[in-house]
Design a protein around this motif. Structure first.
Motif, PDB file in Angstrom:
ATOM      1  N   GLU A 169      21.913 -42.102 -33.015  1.00  0.00           N
ATOM      2  CA  GLU A 169      22.507 -43.056 -32.058  1.00  0.00           C
ATOM      3  C   GLU A 169      23.782 -43.531 -32.651  1.00  0.00           C
ATOM      4  OE1 GLU A 169      21.502 -44.416 -29.335  1.00  0.00           O
ATOM      5  OE2 GLU A 169      19.422 -43.667 -29.402  1.00  0.00           O
ATOM      6  N   ARG A 176      30.789 -41.668 -27.808  1.00  0.00           N
ATOM      7  CA  ARG A 176      31.218 -42.334 -26.568  1.00  0.00           C
ATOM      8  C   ARG A 176      32.433 -43.326 -26.502  1.00  0.00           C
ATOM      9  NH1 ARG A 176      26.506 -43.731 -25.886  1.00  0.00           N
ATOM     10  NH2 ARG A 176      26.352 -45.425 -27.173  1.00  0.00           N
ATOM     11  N   ASP A 210      13.186 -40.599 -29.358  1.00  0.00           N
ATOM     12  CA  ASP A 210      13.562 -41.470 -28.510  1.00  0.00           C
ATOM     13  C   ASP A 210      15.118 -41.367 -28.494  1.00  0.00           C
ATOM     14  OD1 ASP A 210      11.361 -42.682 -27.904  1.00  0.00           O
ATOM     15  OD2 ASP A 210      11.367 -44.101 -29.462  1.00  0.00           O
ATOM     16  N   GLN A 213      16.464 -38.571 -26.234  1.00  0.00           N
ATOM     17  CA  GLN A 213      16.515 -38.892 -24.822  1.00  0.00           C
ATOM     18  C   GLN A 213      17.991 -39.365 -24.449  1.00  0.00           C
ATOM     19  OE1 GLN A 213      13.305 -41.431 -23.607  1.00  0.00           O
ATOM     20  NE2 GLN A 213      11.884 -39.903 -24.293  1.00  0.00           N
ATOM     21  N   ASP A 214      18.470 -40.312 -25.368  1.00  0.00           N
ATOM     22  CA  ASP A 214      19.876 -40.882 -25.375  1.00  0.00           C
ATOM     23  C   ASP A 214      20.900 -39.680 -25.404  1.00  0.00           C
ATOM     24  OD1 ASP A 214      18.638 -43.421 -24.823  1.00  0.00           O
ATOM     25  OD2 ASP A 214      19.112 -43.892 -27.126  1.00  0.00           O
ATOM     26  N   MET A 216      20.420 -36.644 -24.583  1.00  0.00           N
ATOM     27  CA  MET A 216      20.374 -35.559 -23.128  1.00  0.00           C
ATOM     28  C   MET A 216      21.164 -36.730 -22.284  1.00  0.00           C
ATOM     29  SD  MET A 216      19.011 -32.944 -23.508  1.00  0.00           S
ATOM     30  CE  MET A 216      18.473 -32.715 -21.848  1.00  0.00           C
ATOM     31  N   LYS A 217      20.983 -37.848 -22.127  1.00  0.00           N
ATOM     32  CA  LYS A 217      21.663 -38.633 -21.033  1.00  0.00           C
ATOM     33  C   LYS A 217      23.153 -38.449 -21.167  1.00  0.00           C
ATOM     34  CE  LYS A 217      17.999 -42.098 -20.643  1.00  0.00           C
ATOM     35  NZ  LYS A 217      17.591 -43.691 -20.840  1.00  0.00           N
ATOM     36  N   GLN A 218      23.680 -38.393 -22.401  1.00  0.00           N
ATOM     37  CA  GLN A 218      25.107 -38.319 -22.690  1.00  0.00           C
ATOM     38  C   GLN A 218      25.223 -36.650 -22.842  1.00  0.00           C
ATOM     39  OE1 GLN A 218      26.276 -41.307 -25.607  1.00  0.00           O
ATOM     40  NE2 GLN A 218      28.021 -40.272 -26.204  1.00  0.00           N
ATOM     41  N   LYS A 219      24.514 -35.818 -22.464  1.00  0.00           N
ATOM     42  CA  LYS A 219      24.835 -34.461 -22.505  1.00  0.00           C
ATOM     43  C   LYS A 219      25.458 -33.987 -24.083  1.00  0.00           C
ATOM     44  CE  LYS A 219      25.185 -34.186 -17.628  1.00  0.00           C
ATOM     45  NZ  LYS A 219      26.228 -33.806 -16.358  1.00  0.00           N
ATOM     46  N   THR A 258      17.177 -31.680 -27.111  1.00  0.00           N
ATOM     47  CA  THR A 258      18.532 -32.039 -26.665  1.00  0.00           C
ATOM     48  C   THR A 258      19.387 -30.655 -26.542  1.00  0.00           C
ATOM     49  OG1 THR A 258      19.386 -31.730 -29.085  1.00  0.00           O
ATOM     50  CG2 THR A 258      18.763 -33.980 -28.188  1.00  0.00           C
TER      51      THR A 258
END
Length: 318
Positions: A169, A176, A210, A213-214, A216-219, A258
């Motif tokens: 994270e 990001r 968990d 998953q984040d 993957m969303k952010q590729k 991922t």
């Protein structure tokens, strides 16, 4: 591959030219066979260059073939450094990293390999550092300043527990934030990847899957490295000797979830080899470059040789 493959039809013309040449040679032989006076034939038709004449034509055909391929604009796969990319390196600094099953210690070997990794990446790749134990902390945000990265690696200190999910994270937040600050509005952010090294089971913070998953969303793929031997131990104050095997299962699942890669390393040499391989994969990309000039140059060179042999053996350009 060819950028203008339709021009390969020119090769058909080369084939037809070769076929016509063969037919003419066969007709010439039949004509000679019908001539009854061999002595008179020798006096009026001097000896021809023979195989040398065929070699000249063969060189001409080869030149035309190479030039025809060149017109079709062939391409070749070439590895070139990426102009832009972001890599976050997450290093486990839990107390288990003081184990000596990897000499001199796991943490010292990991630091040394991380410094080599920084040198392996192309200079335009932004590299950041996250250290994690009970919690994760961004030590160096993505930057091309390798000196600040190396200084932060050398200053790492060990702490209790292991929070792999929090490390992922923290890396995602750093990526990001950096992308938002450096990517022009409406533009696609540059590719990013996380490289995470750990030697133990995640026992603090967010669950690794968990966090996956984040990612993957952010590729953002996560490459994981399980570092240390299965029989590693560490002597902890008040707890005595404790087994500290690398948790390969969790790290393997994190990488798979991922679309990253999973690696195991039980020595500094293996870890350095993994970082070298990752640096090659992340820092470089394969592009197709036009190499038609090579075929044009080779075709012209062969054509010149054909012309030279014709002049040398026949005294004319045929």
């Amino acid at each position: 591959m060819f950028d203008s493959s339709q021009w390969l039809w020119l090769l058909l013309g080369v084939f037809l030219l070769a076929a016509v040449y063969v037919v003419l040679q066969l007709r010439r032989r039949r004509y000679v066979a019908r001539f009854s006076n061999a002595g008179l034939l020798a006096s009026i038709a001097p000896k021809r260059p023979g195989w040398r004449r065929h070699l000249t034509f063969a060189l001409l055909l080869l030149a035309l073939t190479v030039l025809s391929v060149g017109v079709a604009r062939p391409t070749a796969a070439v590895r070139v450094p990426r102009e832009e990319a972001t890599v976050m390196l997450a290093l486990d600094v839990s107390l288990s990293m003081q184990a000596t099953d990897v000499l001199p210690t796991r943490i010292d070997a990991a630091k040394k390999a991380a410094l080599k990794f920084a040198d392996l990446l192309p200079p335009k790749i932004n590299l950041g550092l996250v250290a994690f134990a009970k919690s994760a902390e961004v030590k160096v945000p993505p930057t091309i300043d390798r000196d600040s990265f190396k200084a932060a690696v050398n200053a790492l200190e060990l702490r209790e527990s292991t929070a792999i999910g929090d490390a992922v994270e923290a890396c995602l937040d750093a990526i990001r934030t950096f992308s938002a600050a450096t990517t022009a509005k409406g533009s696609k952010p540059p590719p990013a990847q996380i490289v995470l090294l750990s030697d133990g089971t995640s026992n603090s913070g967010k669950k690794p899957l968990d966090a996956a998953q984040d990612a993957m969303k952010q590729k953002v793929p996560v490459a994981t490295i399980a570092f240390g031997t299965p029989s590693g131990t560490v002597d902890l104050p008040g707890e005595g000797v404790q087994p500290v095997p690398a948790d390969r299962t969790t790290l393997h699942r994190l990488a798979d979830a991922t679309h990253g890669s999973f690696h195991t390393a039980v020595s500094e040499q293996e870890l350095s080899a993994i970082y070298k391989d990752l640096g090659s994969q992340i820092g470089y990309q394969t592009v197709h470059r036009d190499i038609s000039w090579r075929f044009m140059a080779l075709g012209l060179l062969i054509g010149m040789v054909a012309a030279a042999t014709s002049l040398l053996w026949a005294g004319r350009l045929v």
